[in-house]
Each structure stands twice: as C-alpha cells, then as structure tokens.
Design an enzyme around this catalytic site. Structure first.
Site, PDB file in Angstrom:
ATOM      1  N   HIS A   1      51.771 110.841 126.928  1.00  0.00           N
ATOM      2  CA  HIS A   1      51.813 109.544 126.244  1.00  0.00           C
ATOM      3  C   HIS A   1      53.258 109.229 125.829  1.00  0.00           C
ATOM      4  CE1 HIS A   1      51.366 106.910 122.678  1.00  0.00           C
ATOM      5  NE2 HIS A   1      50.321 106.431 123.338  1.00  0.00           N
TER       6      HIS A   1
ATOM      7  N   ARG B   1      54.612 108.601 123.123  1.00  0.00           N
ATOM      8  CA  ARG B   1      55.069 109.221 121.869  1.00  0.00           C
ATOM      9  C   ARG B   1      55.425 110.697 122.072  1.00  0.00           C
ATOM     10  NH1 ARG B   1      57.030 110.069 118.061  1.00  0.00           N
ATOM     11  NH2 ARG B   1      55.635 110.464 116.318  1.00  0.00           N
ATOM     12  N   LYS B   2      55.126 111.234 123.246  1.00  0.00           N
ATOM     13  CA  LYS B   2      55.462 112.638 123.504  1.00  0.00           C
ATOM     14  C   LYS B   2      56.820 112.710 124.207  1.00  0.00           C
ATOM     15  CE  LYS B   2      51.175 112.950 122.274  1.00  0.00           C
ATOM     16  NZ  LYS B   2      50.467 113.304 121.148  1.00  0.00           N
ATOM     17  N   THR B   3      57.356 113.927 124.314  1.00  0.00           N
ATOM     18  CA  THR B   3      58.732 114.056 124.808  1.00  0.00           C
ATOM     19  C   THR B   3      58.852 113.715 126.287  1.00  0.00           C
ATOM     20  OG1 THR B   3      59.019 115.758 123.149  1.00  0.00           O
ATOM     21  CG2 THR B   3      60.722 115.607 124.841  1.00  0.00           C
TER      22      THR B   3
END
Ligand SMILES: *Cc1c(COP(=O)(O)O)cnc(C)c1O
Length: 378
Positions: free
Chosen positions: A182, A184-186
């Site tokens: 997603h 929002r992940k790295t």
C-alpha cells in the site's frame, strides 16, 4: 502541507508502467513472475506470491492453513485492524494480546499470559505476530513458544518489508509471511501484497486459491476448488520490479531520519512530554510514532499541527476499542495497547524527508506542547 508520507515514484516507474500498458499483457504476464523471483531473492524464501493487498495476503494465509470457525487465533491488540478483520472473516475467534510500550510488538510474556488466561471453547490454532511499524517482533523467543503450543505462525510484516532480526527478514521466520504494498508502506505498487512460505505444498495451495482454484493445462483450464481472485496486476508488478532495488537505500535514509528525530525530540523527552519508540538495528521504520504524555490533548494537537501545515495521525488501533471488536475483550487487560492507541502520534516520515522536515516538525511540537491552550490568541 507536509504530508505524513509520500511514495517515491520516479520517471522510470512511470516508464515501466507505460511499457506494460502498451504490451497488452496486463495480468499474469512476465512482470509478475519476475517480481516474484526478485522478491524470493530479496526475502530469502522459496516462494513469494504476489496478491492484491496485505489484507488479501493475511486472509489467504489463514484459509490455506485451514483456520476457520471453531478456531482461536492470537493477535496483538495494537495493530492495523486488518490483522483482526481477517480472523473474523474466516469465522475464527481473535484472542487479543498486549504489546510492549516501546517496541509496540507482542512479547513472549504477553503471549504466554494470553495463552494461560484463554478459557474459550475454541482451541488456539494460530498466532499472528505483527512487526509493528517495521520493528521486528522477537521471533527467536516467540517461535519456540508458539511451536510448543502447536500454533501455526502467520507473520504480519505488512509494514516491515526490509526489516530483519538477526540477519533474517521479518516475515520469513514462521509458516507464512505477509507484506503490504500500500502507498503508506515503504515499498508500494499502489495496492498490493506478498505472501511467502518455504513449504512447496502450501505455496501451491496459495497460488491455487489466489486464482479461482484454476489449473492451466495444455488441453484447457480446470477448476480444482473454489478460489478467490486476489491477483496483482502486471502493471503493479512492473512498479514493484523498478522500486524493489531502491528499498535498502530507502531504509538507510529512514534509519538516519529516525536518528535525526531522536536527537531533535530528546529535550521534549527529558521534559516528560513524550516517549520515543524503541531503536532496533533491524527496524525498517515504516512509521515513526511517539507516545505523548497522558494529559496532552492529542486531538487538539493534531488539528493545530494541521493548521500549521504538518500532517500527523494516530499510530495504530487498539482493536478492542473499535466497534468491530467491541464484543472481544482481552484477558489479561492490555494496558499498553490501549495507552498506545490513546496517546500515540505518528510524525511525518519517509525516505525523502531530512533534517529540514525534522526541524519544522519538532519546532512546531515544541511550541504547541509548551504553550498552554489558554495563552493562544485564537
Ligand atoms: C497496512 C497493514 C495491513 C493491511 O495492508 P493492506 O495492503 O492495506 O491491505 C495489515 N496489517 C498491518 C500491520 C498493516 O500495517
């Protein structure tokens, strides 16, 4: 506005996506296979299986392990609710475990306490440790504990791609590992997820369930069991292929950003205004969440920061404090999980931020936390 985080998407990613769009092969093509092979290398696993989201990964993992109605599953009471949603969606019963106040992960003691206190009719069948915000859960101690109780282990490494414990990737210690892609992940492919396992039979089952239970043969397709459609597109895999080689460098940058924050926030920590997250050498720092002193009005602080152009947010959720899980109360009480939910504050954090952004955020925090509300002019 200084955003909580922004994904790093450069021209080469856009080019790779364009090439897939022009190719005419949008799903189940060479990009997906190449991305899975690259992930297998990166994670050090026999099988990496890409799916449509981190939640899809967790859901499929439980289904493939045969977890369902009549089973109980241990999960932390401080996590993103998807960890608990999937347990309920397969018809199993979540057993909520407390977390450590500075790693934000479950501990061998909190897991043992929840196992000892469990009196429900459902036998404990599985355990989902979460590597919260990229901090490695203590798998060296948790693994033997879970094995002793006969539990299957599904690691929720949704926010921990690139995190390691004793040199081994978080998510590769248990039976199945799950990651999210997603934004929002790295590492992101827009939406997306990864499942890993070293078990060939389990991998075959996961691949079957991902794609309608369909088997391809030269003479045509066959459907062996009812499956889902939880595939990742080749458009997304093409993004992942270009992005993954950057990940180690991004994590280095995130580690140095965390160090800048620690230094800049130290005076506020000494003043008793907040506590900092634990520092682990294998931490991948997906999120940097501080814990505010209990009497600080977090809601007002978040709004005041937003007014000054800085986006912040809660860190993760205490499941038993959400309407979706209200009927499930933890035993023993999970005091740290509820406190982290009430007082956690996630600060702007991503690989493209540096000392300048840290100074902006910490100066503002300093001003807002030290200025009593009554002295404000507005
Ligand atoms: C993000 C996240 C998920 C869900 O991943 P999606 O790709 O958004 O479905 C699950 N668990 C944890 C701990 C997460 O942080």
């Amino acid at each position: 506005m200084l955003r909580l985080s922004t994904p790093s998407i450069d021209e080469s990613v856009i080019e790779a996506v364009n090439a897939v769009l022009r190719s005419g092969q949008l799903v189940y093509g060479a990009q997906g296979q190449r991305f899975e092979a690259m992930l297998q290398d990166f994670l050090g696993v026999r099988h990496a299986i890409v799916v449509s989201s981190g939640t899809a990964a967790l859901h499929l993992a439980l289904v493939a392990l045969g977890i369902g109605p009549g089973d109980a599953v241990l999960i932390p009471n401080f996590t993103f609710p998807a960890t608990g949603n999937v347990v309920r969606l397969v018809g199993a019963h979540p057993v909520l475990v407390d977390v450590d106040p500075s790693t934000y992960c479950v501990t061998p003691d909190s897991v043992a306490a929840a196992i000892d206190a469990w009196r429900g009719p459902q036998p404990l069948r599985a355990f989902i440790p979460v590597h919260e915000f990229g901090h490695p859960a203590d798998m060296r101690a948790l693994l033997p504990l879970a094995r002793y109780h006969g539990l299957k282990i599904v690691e929720d490494a949704a926010c921990a791609i690139g995190a390691t414990e004793h040199g081994k990737a978080c998510g590769t210690h248990g039976d199945i590992g799950c990651w999210s892609l997603h934004p929002r992940k790295t590492l992101t492919t827009g939406e997306g997820g990864i499942i890993s396992t070293d078990d060939d039979a389990l991998a075959a089952k996961l691949r079957l369930l991902r794609n309608h239970g369909m088997v391809r043969q030269p003479q045509g397709i066959r459907f062996d069991e009812p499956g889902y459609n939880l595939r990742l597109t080749d458009i997304q895999s093409a993004m992942g292929l270009v992005q993954l080689p950057h990940l180690p460098h991004w994590i280095d940058q995130r580690r140095s950003l965390a160090a800048h924050y620690r230094q800049a926030l130290a005076p506020m920590v000494s003043a008793g205004l907040m506590a900092l997250p634990a520092n682990h050498p294998g931490h991948s720092w997906q999120t940097f969440m501080v814990v505010l002193r209990a009497d600080i009005d977090r809601a007002t602080l978040i709004c005041d920061l937003a007014e000054e152009g800085v986006e912040t947010n809660l860190g993760a959720q205490c499941l038993s404090m959400q309407p979706a899980f209200e009927d499930i109360q933890p035993l023993p009480a999970t005091v740290h999980a509820s406190s982290l939910y009430r007082h956690g504050l996630a600060l702007p954090f991503c690989e493209s931020y540096g000392p300048q952004q840290v100074a902006l955020v910490t100066n503002l925090l300093n001003r807002l936390l030290l200025a009593p509300k009554t002295q404000k002019t507005t």
